[in-house]
Design a protein around this motif. Structure first.
Motif, PDB file in Angstrom:
ATOM      1  N   ILE A 140       7.068 -49.941  49.018  1.00 42.75           N
ATOM      2  CA  ILE A 140       5.551 -49.410  48.282  1.00 42.75           C
ATOM      3  C   ILE A 140       4.671 -50.944  47.498  1.00 42.75           C
ATOM      4  N   ALA A 141       5.701 -51.933  47.137  1.00 40.79           N
ATOM      5  CA  ALA A 141       5.327 -53.280  47.552  1.00 40.79           C
ATOM      6  C   ALA A 141       3.778 -53.447  48.833  1.00 40.79           C
ATOM      7  N   VAL A 142       4.481 -52.656  50.082  1.00 44.09           N
ATOM      8  CA  VAL A 142       2.955 -52.748  50.448  1.00 44.09           C
ATOM      9  C   VAL A 142       1.916 -52.448  50.250  1.00 44.09           C
ATOM     10  N   ILE A 143       1.938 -50.801  50.324  1.00 44.39           N
ATOM     11  CA  ILE A 143       0.748 -49.954  49.753  1.00 44.39           C
ATOM     12  C   ILE A 143       0.811 -50.608  48.551  1.00 44.39           C
ATOM     13  N   MET A 144       1.379 -50.849  47.587  1.00 42.74           N
ATOM     14  CA  MET A 144       0.414 -51.715  46.619  1.00 42.74           C
ATOM     15  C   MET A 144      -0.331 -52.747  46.134  1.00 42.74           C
ATOM     16  N   LEU A 156       1.127 -48.257  39.322  1.00 43.79           N
ATOM     17  CA  LEU A 156       2.134 -48.701  39.012  1.00 43.79           C
ATOM     18  C   LEU A 156       3.230 -47.892  37.441  1.00 43.79           C
ATOM     19  N   GLY A 157       1.820 -47.852  36.643  1.00 49.30           N
ATOM     20  CA  GLY A 157       2.306 -47.627  35.081  1.00 49.30           C
ATOM     21  C   GLY A 157       2.846 -46.829  35.581  1.00 49.30           C
ATOM     22  N   ALA A 164       9.292 -50.163  39.281  1.00 51.60           N
ATOM     23  CA  ALA A 164       8.086 -50.794  38.387  1.00 51.60           C
ATOM     24  C   ALA A 164       8.412 -52.561  38.978  1.00 51.60           C
ATOM     25  N   THR A 165       9.238 -52.933  38.316  1.00 52.27           N
ATOM     26  CA  THR A 165       9.250 -54.431  37.957  1.00 52.27           C
ATOM     27  C   THR A 165      10.224 -54.473  39.434  1.00 52.27           C
ATOM     28  N   ASP A 166      10.562 -53.815  40.190  1.00 50.98           N
ATOM     29  CA  ASP A 166      11.564 -54.335  41.288  1.00 50.98           C
ATOM     30  C   ASP A 166       9.969 -54.231  42.613  1.00 50.98           C
ATOM     31  N   VAL A 167       9.299 -53.585  42.401  1.00 49.55           N
ATOM     32  CA  VAL A 167       7.825 -53.718  43.350  1.00 49.55           C
ATOM     33  C   VAL A 167       7.093 -54.584  42.540  1.00 49.55           C
ATOM     34  N   VAL A 168       7.330 -55.429  41.572  1.00 50.87           N
ATOM     35  CA  VAL A 168       6.010 -55.816  41.609  1.00 50.87           C
ATOM     36  C   VAL A 168       7.426 -57.408  41.849  1.00 50.87           C
ATOM     37  N   MET A 169       8.686 -57.940  41.564  1.00 47.83           N
ATOM     38  CA  MET A 169       9.518 -59.143  41.991  1.00 47.83           C
ATOM     39  C   MET A 169       8.899 -59.112  44.126  1.00 47.83           C
TER      40      MET A 169
END
Length: 344
Positions: A140-144, A156-157, A164-169
């Motif tokens: 998800i982080a790569v896609i975002m 993200l919302g 969502a927090t895990d992805v941001v980290m």
């Protein structure tokens, strides 16, 4: 004078653009006769013509006969041709490689955009988040990271807070993403998400018209269906089967009716029931407390005479509420196409 030369242009042909005429002709020629022509077109011309075929819809037989001319005796037995995504894909598959067909149909079906990430940024945040929430946070982080920032923020919302927090980290700790990783993620998105999205977006026009008719007032709805009965009885019957009407509320489970009552505007509910059959009134009153049912009856009596159109409008709004609650999974709706089937 030959039959072909004497053939006058039908009015239907005059309504078609040059591209639409070419699309109808290629659809009528089919795979065998059209293959040599498809092979001479550029990739952009194939895309443009294929997109037109996919949106062409109904082409009357007189127009087909005129466009084909020399094949008029063969085509005159047809009632219609129907351009669709399936027919466009079937024609392309017969004359092009699978890779080119996939590329062309993806451009036609998918959201607009030149690259996969452009396309993804045009997908609704709710749909994208619904897919991503089942992926690994790193993916998800790569896609975002590749999405437009405004769209990534909305996606993200829509994700569960912890995810969502895990992805941001992970995005904070992310170094330059290797090209092969991006390609692998892109390939997965194209093969799974985008293809499924494209299939979901292909709708039977009868479904769209049924939804539109659901929003009409009763007299207009009946007039339109009566006109369809004369011109296309099979379509009219199919649209009726797909429509969810106020009368269908009478077939809901009491628990579902109770949820509708709880979410409905009370004045609008009273107005809808004032014009309803007695059986429908009893169903709704039966899921209310005695006090609430008495207050509802008093409100209906206090209204005095009301216009039938106002009652019908309130009933349409009640149907919309029921469908929204069904779509969100809060109630079960009885499928009007099958008396015993249950759908969410």
């Amino acid at each position: 004078m030959s039959t072909v030369a004497a053939l006058a242009e039908p009015p239907e042909v005059g309504k078609l653009s040059g591209l639409q005429r070419a699309a109808a002709l290629m659809l009528a020629l089919g795979e065998e006769h059209g293959a040599p022509i498809w092979g001479l077109l550029s990739i952009e011309e194939v895309k443009e013509l294929s997109a037109c075929i996919a949106q062409l819809g109904r082409v009357p037989a007189p127009a087909i006969e005129y466009l084909l001319r020399v094949f008029s005796s063969e085509v005159s037995s047809m009632t219609t041709l129907h351009g669709s995504y399936d027919s466009a894909e079937r024609l392309l598959t017969a004359v092009l490689s699978p890779e080119r067909v996939k590329e062309i149909m993806e451009d036609i079906r998918g959201p607009s955009g030149r690259t996969m990430w452009d396309k993804l940024s045009n997908v609704s945040e709710a749909a994208l988040a619904g897919y991503l929430k089942n992926e690994y946070p790193q993916t998800i982080a790569v896609i975002m990271h590749k999405l437009r920032s405004d769209h990534a923020a909305r996606v993200l919302g829509e994700l569960p807070p912890e995810l969502a927090t895990d992805v941001v980290m992970r995005m904070l700790r992310m170094d330059t993403v290797q090209k092969d990783v991006i390609q692998q993620v892109e390939q997965t998105l194209r093969g799974e998400f985008m293809s499924n999205l494209a299939r979901a977006q292909r709708r039977d026009p009868h479904e769209a018209i049924a939804e539109m008719f659901n929003a009409l007032d009763r007299s207009t709805e009946e007039r339109m269906l009566a006109a369809l009965d004369e011109r296309s009885p099979e379509s009219a019957e199919r649209i009726r089967a797909l429509m969810f009407t106020f009368e269908d509320l009478g077939r809901l489970l009491p628990a579902a009716v109770q949820v509708i009552v709880r979410n409905a505007n009370k004045r609008e509910l009273a107005l809808a029931l004032k014009g309803a059959p007695e059986e429908m009134k009893q169903l709704f009153f039966g899921v209310m407390s005695q006090r609430a049912a008495k207050l509802m009856r008093d409100d209906m009596a206090a209204m005095g005479p009301v216009r039938a159109r106002d009652c019908e409008e309130a009933q349409v709004n009640l149907v919309r509420l029921a469908k929204a609650l069904g779509d969100s999974g809060e109630i079960l709706l009885v499928d009007p196409k099958a008396e015993e089937a249950m759908i969410y």
